[in-house]
Design an enzyme around this catalytic site. Structure first.
Site, mmCIF file in Angstrom:
data_model
loop_
_atom_site.group_PDB
_atom_site.id
_atom_site.type_symbol
_atom_site.label_atom_id
_atom_site.label_comp_id
_atom_site.label_asym_id
_atom_site.label_seq_id
_atom_site.Cartn_x
_atom_site.Cartn_y
_atom_site.Cartn_z
ATOM 1 N N LYS A 45 0.821 -1.202 0.000
ATOM 2 C CA LYS A 45 0.000 0.000 0.000
ATOM 3 C C LYS A 45 0.862 1.262 0.000
ATOM 4 C CE LYS A 45 -3.085 -2.497 3.029
ATOM 5 N NZ LYS A 45 -3.486 -2.648 4.452
ATOM 6 N N GLY A 46 2.117 1.097 0.417
ATOM 7 C CA GLY A 46 2.972 2.253 0.670
ATOM 8 C C GLY A 46 3.140 3.209 -0.497
ATOM 9 N N GLU A 101 8.175 3.418 -6.410
ATOM 10 C CA GLU A 101 8.392 2.875 -5.058
ATOM 11 C C GLU A 101 8.354 4.004 -4.036
ATOM 12 O OE1 GLU A 101 8.373 0.557 -3.139
ATOM 13 O OE2 GLU A 101 9.586 -1.166 -3.663
ATOM 14 N N ASP A 102 7.786 3.706 -2.884
ATOM 15 C CA ASP A 102 7.783 4.680 -1.803
ATOM 16 C C ASP A 102 9.195 4.845 -1.231
ATOM 17 O OD1 ASP A 102 7.785 2.088 -0.841
ATOM 18 O OD2 ASP A 102 6.060 2.332 0.476
ATOM 19 N N ASP A 105 14.925 0.333 0.947
ATOM 20 C CA ASP A 105 15.706 0.058 2.157
ATOM 21 C C ASP A 105 16.814 -0.925 1.777
ATOM 22 O OD1 ASP A 105 16.582 -0.338 4.693
ATOM 23 O OD2 ASP A 105 14.760 -1.189 5.496
ATOM 24 N N LYS A 133 17.070 5.141 1.315
ATOM 25 C CA LYS A 133 17.857 5.160 2.560
ATOM 26 C C LYS A 133 19.335 5.004 2.268
ATOM 27 C CE LYS A 133 14.542 3.515 5.907
ATOM 28 N NZ LYS A 133 14.204 2.448 6.850
ATOM 29 N N PHE A 154 13.692 4.485 10.808
ATOM 30 C CA PHE A 154 12.334 4.043 10.459
ATOM 31 C C PHE A 154 11.436 5.267 10.324
ATOM 32 C CE2 PHE A 154 8.073 2.471 11.023
ATOM 33 C CZ PHE A 154 8.095 1.380 10.162
ATOM 34 N N VAL A 155 10.890 5.469 9.126
ATOM 35 C CA VAL A 155 10.095 6.669 8.857
ATOM 36 C C VAL A 155 8.630 6.312 8.612
ATOM 37 C CG1 VAL A 155 11.960 8.120 7.979
ATOM 38 C CG2 VAL A 155 10.812 6.561 6.414
ATOM 39 N N ASP A 161 3.672 3.397 6.767
ATOM 40 C CA ASP A 161 2.929 3.130 8.008
ATOM 41 C C ASP A 161 3.803 2.579 9.126
ATOM 42 O OD1 ASP A 161 3.380 0.537 6.828
ATOM 43 O OD2 ASP A 161 1.897 -0.257 8.213
ATOM 44 N N ARG A 167 -0.144 6.520 7.686
ATOM 45 C CA ARG A 167 0.001 6.630 6.227
ATOM 46 C C ARG A 167 -0.510 7.969 5.708
ATOM 47 N NH1 ARG A 167 1.299 1.586 4.022
ATOM 48 N NH2 ARG A 167 0.309 -0.213 4.976
#
Ligand code: 5GP
Length: 178
Positions: A45-46, A101-102, A105, A133, A154-155, A161, A167
């Site tokens: 969902k990101g 892509e959101d 990582d 990142k 961690f964001v 989320d 979100r």
């Protein structure tokens, strides 16, 4: 500093900074994809928030599709072993695919996505990631369009989320320990 659902969130990138950068990325994509058969593909969902904003910043005809994947295992860090829970709706043959892509990582999810997409025989595949990142990747993936490089923290927010919350924050923030 904001307090949301009892948690402290430190703003890393403001709504205005994100808006401006998404507009710039949209202009770049518009220039690069003139006369091409563009389809944006996002991973639910990101990536949904970024994808709909990016699509509106691109001044070209385009199609959109989404995939959904679930990771195996309970680790907080991606294992790269994922199961498709929603596949693409239509063939990608002859299409110019832009994977939206959101955040990247380890790069493992993206590497897996690229294998699936490549099997659909598209004309071209590029990657657009809003947040990248700064860390050593586990998978060697080349990102063509990057919004922001961010620290390895961690964001949350702007589609990302924590246990399905946050979100809808219009900015990107770091969740601070209680
Ligand atoms: P990768 O396979 O590159 O390690 O992980 C990518 C996915 O993990 C992203 O699409 C996102 O869903 C999730 N992810 C990675 N880092 C973060 C983060 O800092 N915050 C949140 N909320 N999700 C993240």
């Amino acid at each position: 500093m904001n307090r949301l659902a009892g948690r402290r969130v430190e703003v890393l990138l403001s709504e205005e900074q994100i808006k401006q950068r998404v507009a710039e990325l949209g202009r770049q994509v518009t220039e690069d994809y003139q006369g091409r058969d563009l389809i944006l593909i996002g991973v639910l969902k990101g990536a949904a928030t970024f994808m709909v904003d990016l699509a509106r910043a691109v001044d070209l005809p385009l199609a959109m599709d989404f995939m959904a994947v679930a990771s195996y295992g309970a680790s907080t860090e991606s294992s790269g072993v994922v199961r498709i829970t929603k596949d693409l709706d239509a063939s990608l043959q002859g299409k110019d695919v832009l994977v939206v892509e959101d955040i990247i990582d380890t790069g493992l999810t993206l590497k897996y996505m690229l294998e699936i997409i490549g099997a659909h025989d598209p004309s071209s595949v590029r990657i657009c990631a809003l947040f990248d990142k700064v860390k050593e990747r586990k998978a060697d993936v080349v990102v063509d369009y990057t919004g922001f490089t961010i620290p390895d923290k961690f964001v949350v927010g702007y589609g990302l989320d924590y246990a399905e919350a946050f979100r809808n924050l219009p900015y990107l923030g770091v969740l601070l320990p209680d």
